[in-house]
Motif scaffolding. Structure first.
Motif, PDB file in Angstrom:
ATOM      1  N   HIS A 180      42.341  20.449  32.998  1.00 49.42           N
ATOM      2  CA  HIS A 180      41.961  19.749  34.224  1.00 49.42           C
ATOM      3  C   HIS A 180      43.127  19.685  35.203  1.00 49.42           C
ATOM      4  O   HIS A 180      42.927  19.735  36.424  1.00 49.42           O
ATOM      5  N   LEU A 181      44.350  19.578  34.682  1.00 50.96           N
ATOM      6  CA  LEU A 181      45.517  19.446  35.536  1.00 50.96           C
ATOM      7  C   LEU A 181      46.001  20.769  36.113  1.00 50.96           C
ATOM      8  O   LEU A 181      46.605  20.785  37.192  1.00 50.96           O
ATOM      9  N   VAL A 182      45.772  21.875  35.421  1.00 54.88           N
ATOM     10  CA  VAL A 182      46.344  23.144  35.887  1.00 54.88           C
ATOM     11  C   VAL A 182      45.316  24.252  36.081  1.00 54.88           C
ATOM     12  O   VAL A 182      45.627  25.295  36.663  1.00 54.88           O
ATOM     13  N   GLY A 183      44.086  24.047  35.614  1.00 57.18           N
ATOM     14  CA  GLY A 183      43.124  25.145  35.594  1.00 57.18           C
ATOM     15  C   GLY A 183      42.844  25.754  36.954  1.00 57.18           C
ATOM     16  O   GLY A 183      42.815  26.983  37.108  1.00 57.18           O
ATOM     17  N   ASP A 184      42.628  24.917  37.973  1.00 58.12           N
ATOM     18  CA  ASP A 184      42.248  25.472  39.274  1.00 58.12           C
ATOM     19  C   ASP A 184      43.453  25.863  40.117  1.00 58.12           C
ATOM     20  O   ASP A 184      43.314  26.275  41.259  1.00 58.12           O
ATOM     21  N   SER A 185      44.649  25.773  39.532  1.00 57.93           N
ATOM     22  CA  SER A 185      45.850  26.182  40.267  1.00 57.93           C
ATOM     23  C   SER A 185      46.084  27.682  40.200  1.00 57.93           C
ATOM     24  O   SER A 185      46.888  28.213  40.978  1.00 57.93           O
ATOM     25  N   GLY A 186      45.428  28.377  39.275  1.00 55.35           N
ATOM     26  CA  GLY A 186      45.803  29.753  38.989  1.00 55.35           C
ATOM     27  C   GLY A 186      44.786  30.803  39.394  1.00 55.35           C
ATOM     28  O   GLY A 186      43.572  30.557  39.374  1.00 55.35           O
ATOM     29  N   ARG A 187      45.302  31.965  39.763  1.00 58.22           N
ATOM     30  CA  ARG A 187      44.498  33.171  40.005  1.00 58.22           C
ATOM     31  C   ARG A 187      45.165  34.319  39.271  1.00 58.22           C
ATOM     32  O   ARG A 187      46.393  34.452  39.278  1.00 58.22           O
ATOM     33  N   LEU A 188      44.358  35.140  38.618  1.00 59.03           N
ATOM     34  CA  LEU A 188      44.865  36.358  37.994  1.00 59.03           C
ATOM     35  C   LEU A 188      44.532  37.543  38.891  1.00 59.03           C
ATOM     36  O   LEU A 188      43.357  37.790  39.196  1.00 59.03           O
ATOM     37  N   LEU A 189      45.548  38.261  39.319  1.00 56.11           N
ATOM     38  CA  LEU A 189      45.358  39.467  40.121  1.00 56.11           C
ATOM     39  C   LEU A 189      45.537  40.680  39.213  1.00 56.11           C
ATOM     40  O   LEU A 189      46.522  40.782  38.480  1.00 56.11           O
ATOM     41  N   THR A 190      44.584  41.572  39.254  1.00 54.41           N
ATOM     42  CA  THR A 190      44.611  42.758  38.413  1.00 54.41           C
ATOM     43  C   THR A 190      44.141  43.964  39.206  1.00 54.41           C
ATOM     44  O   THR A 190      43.280  43.845  40.083  1.00 54.41           O
ATOM     45  N   SER A 191      44.716  45.117  38.905  1.00 54.72           N
ATOM     46  CA  SER A 191      44.410  46.343  39.648  1.00 54.72           C
ATOM     47  C   SER A 191      43.484  47.251  38.854  1.00 54.72           C
ATOM     48  O   SER A 191      43.540  47.307  37.618  1.00 54.72           O
ATOM     49  N   VAL A 192      42.632  47.976  39.576  1.00 48.26           N
ATOM     50  CA  VAL A 192      41.769  48.991  38.973  1.00 48.26           C
ATOM     51  C   VAL A 192      42.594  50.269  38.826  1.00 48.26           C
ATOM     52  O   VAL A 192      43.116  50.801  39.801  1.00 48.26           O
ATOM     53  N   THR A 193      42.727  50.742  37.587  1.00 45.27           N
ATOM     54  CA  THR A 193      43.485  51.969  37.358  1.00 45.27           C
ATOM     55  C   THR A 193      42.592  53.202  37.293  1.00 45.27           C
ATOM     56  O   THR A 193      43.036  54.311  37.575  1.00 45.27           O
ATOM     57  N   ASN A 194      41.320  53.010  36.937  1.00 37.86           N
ATOM     58  CA  ASN A 194      40.414  54.151  36.821  1.00 37.86           C
ATOM     59  C   ASN A 194      38.982  53.648  36.910  1.00 37.86           C
ATOM     60  O   ASN A 194      38.689  52.488  36.580  1.00 37.86           O
ATOM     61  N   VAL A 195      38.102  54.500  37.399  1.00 33.97           N
ATOM     62  CA  VAL A 195      36.670  54.209  37.445  1.00 33.97           C
ATOM     63  C   VAL A 195      35.936  55.370  36.806  1.00 33.97           C
ATOM     64  O   VAL A 195      36.229  56.533  37.112  1.00 33.97           O
ATOM     65  N   LYS A 196      35.002  55.080  35.914  1.00 35.45           N
ATOM     66  CA  LYS A 196      34.252  56.152  35.264  1.00 35.45           C
ATOM     67  C   LYS A 196      32.810  55.739  35.057  1.00 35.45           C
ATOM     68  O   LYS A 196      32.492  54.541  34.980  1.00 35.45           O
ATOM     69  N   GLU A 197      31.962  56.731  34.967  1.00 39.68           N
ATOM     70  CA  GLU A 197      30.548  56.532  34.656  1.00 39.68           C
ATOM     71  C   GLU A 197      30.302  56.982  33.233  1.00 39.68           C
ATOM     72  O   GLU A 197      30.790  58.038  32.808  1.00 39.68           O
ATOM     73  N   SER A 198      29.550  56.196  32.488  1.00 36.04           N
ATOM     74  CA  SER A 198      29.205  56.564  31.121  1.00 36.04           C
ATOM     75  C   SER A 198      27.776  56.153  30.827  1.00 36.04           C
ATOM     76  O   SER A 198      27.474  54.955  30.757  1.00 36.04           O
ATOM     77  N   ARG A 199      26.888  57.159  30.740  1.00 36.26           N
ATOM     78  CA  ARG A 199      25.495  56.932  30.366  1.00 36.26           C
ATOM     79  C   ARG A 199      24.831  55.827  31.181  1.00 36.26           C
ATOM     80  O   ARG A 199      24.224  54.909  30.649  1.00 36.26           O
ATOM     81  N   GLY A 200      25.019  55.935  32.463  1.00 38.33           N
ATOM     82  CA  GLY A 200      24.344  55.025  33.375  1.00 38.33           C
ATOM     83  C   GLY A 200      25.081  53.748  33.677  1.00 38.33           C
ATOM     84  O   GLY A 200      24.586  52.927  34.457  1.00 38.33           O
TER      85      GLY A 200
END
Length: 418
Positions: free
Chosen positions: A283-303
């Protein structure tokens, strides 16, 4: 505290700038939001209640220090020598720290006592005897809170922590027979009781019901069994959203309800005859944070469309380990236009268990895109499979007034044991 409104576009630009400067995956913690969470929780509690911050939610020393400093500062509740080290680094006095947990070893108890910790929550008679033995060896007396596993539960929602067979606490129905021996363990002095009946309560009615039952049971233990009650830790249960959009709940009726019950059952609390304490982590710290992450690859697999990220269960594991999907959402920091499509978010690890979500709806992603996972100030890196496959830990930033005040990364090393 003055606040300013940030548009989605401005936030996206800031996120991209931070990733460009510090890389990804990247945790960003806003200390201003931490201060607001503490102020809101203080306002929901009666004056004079001791508030502990549970380091298990996030032991980053910068966050721990921010919660200690300033008006309404929190004490530290720790469950390991590692958390103890973080609390001491953040400036907490050892004698103000509460040491808890069901698996305290003789070795860690010796370390905690040597550092000056004097208040412990004990979970069983064996736990108490181990603590007493170490205290006798060091020539000190440990103040003890007996953690009680109540026989029944008052709340009907949230994560149950009591009322069932458990590794946590002493079963309440066994206390009449055990208490004389518990009060006579050399090196210890029973100072009161510790309850922790539920976790992550979004429902204020359930939270009030559980706290009311806790106070009533503690008063009964004092009057009927003679349990010393200089301190009563009623636990926590305060909620926060995790890895999904949403607002941290507030508890507008809690203060009055607690004061009414305390005045009725433990009237000496207002004069300090019984120190009332509670604890909070997410409750004290949960809404303080954001995780930023990058897309390294995009692929299609069986729909199905897969976006491969540089953050997986080694970065945002949510204490889950393999095989459990989080209820995760993302804000696409690139703000790409296009009709949203279902996308499976996979991490970088060589295991099919490294899947953060099977179906997040978002504009079609491209390599290089930055995604932001909201409300990740609690249960982030240290609650993840951080060492699995040996990838670097994410960088963790602290912001104050919108400016970076700290940038660090956890580093693990192997050392010889002799």
């Amino acid at each position: 505290m003055t606040t300013t409104t940030t548009t989605a576009g401005e936030q996206a630009a800031r996120d991209r700038d931070l990733v460009a400067r510090y890389g990804s995956p990247l945790y960003v913690y806003d200390l201003d939001r931490v201060a607001r969470a503490r102020a809101d929780l203080r306002a929901a509690l009666p004056d004079g209640v001791t508030l502990y911050y549970s380091l298990k939610a996030n032991p980053h020393p910068g966050l721990v220090r921010a919660l200690r400093e300033g008006p309404g500062g929190c004490r530290a509740e720790v469950c390991s020598t590692g958390e103890l080290a973080s609390a001491l680094e953040a400036g907490h006095r050892a004698e103000s720290i509460l040491y808890s947990g069901p698996g305290k070893t003789a070795g860690e108890l010796a370390v905690a006592l040597a550092e000056g910790v004097r208040t412990f929550s004990v979970e069983s008679a064996g736990d108490l005897r181990r603590l007493g033995a170490q205290a006798v060896r060091q020539g000190v007396v440990a103040q003890v809170l007996l953690r009680v596993n109540s026989a029944a539960a008052a709340a009907t929602t949230s994560i149950r922590m009591t009322g069932t067979p458990s590794q946590f606490g002493i079963d309440a129905e066994t206390l009449p027979g055990l208490l004389p021996a518990l009060l006579d363990v050399p090196g210890t002095a029973v100072a009161g009781a510790h309850f922790f009946p539920l976790s992550n309560s979004k429902d204020e009615e359930s939270l009030i019901a559980e706290f009311t039952a806790t106070i009533e049971q503690a008063a009964n233990l004092q009057s009927e069994l003679g349990l010393p009650l200089r301190m009563l830790d009623i636990g926590g249960g305060f909620a926060a959203p995790y890895s999904v959009p949403g607002e941290r709940p507030v508890y507008p009726n809690l203060r009055a309800a607690l004061e009414k019950t305390l005045d009725t059952r433990l009237p000496r609390w207002r004069e300090g005859g019984v120190e009332i304490a509670c604890e909070s982590g997410r409750h004290l710290v949960g809404d303080s944070g954001r995780l930023l992450t990058s897309v390294t690859n995009v692929k299609e697999s069986r729909g199905r469309t897969f976006a491969i990220l540089d953050a997986g269960i080694n970065t945002l594991g949510g204490m889950a380990g393999l095989g459990r999907l989080l209820p995760l959402s993302v804000d696409p920091a690139f703000h790409r236009t296009g009709e949203p499509v279902p996308v499976s978010l996979a991490g970088p690890l060589c295991t099919p268990g490294d899947l953060l979500s099977r179906s997040v709806r978002m504009p079609p992603p491209e390599p290089g895109d930055v995604l932001a996972v909201p409300n990740t100030g609690a249960y982030g890196p240290t609650a993840s499979l951080l060492l699995f496959l040996g990838r670097p830990a994410p960088v963790e930033l602290l912001l104050s007034g919108g400016e970076v005040v700290s940038a660090s990364r956890l580093v693990t090393t192997r050392t010889e044991v002799v």
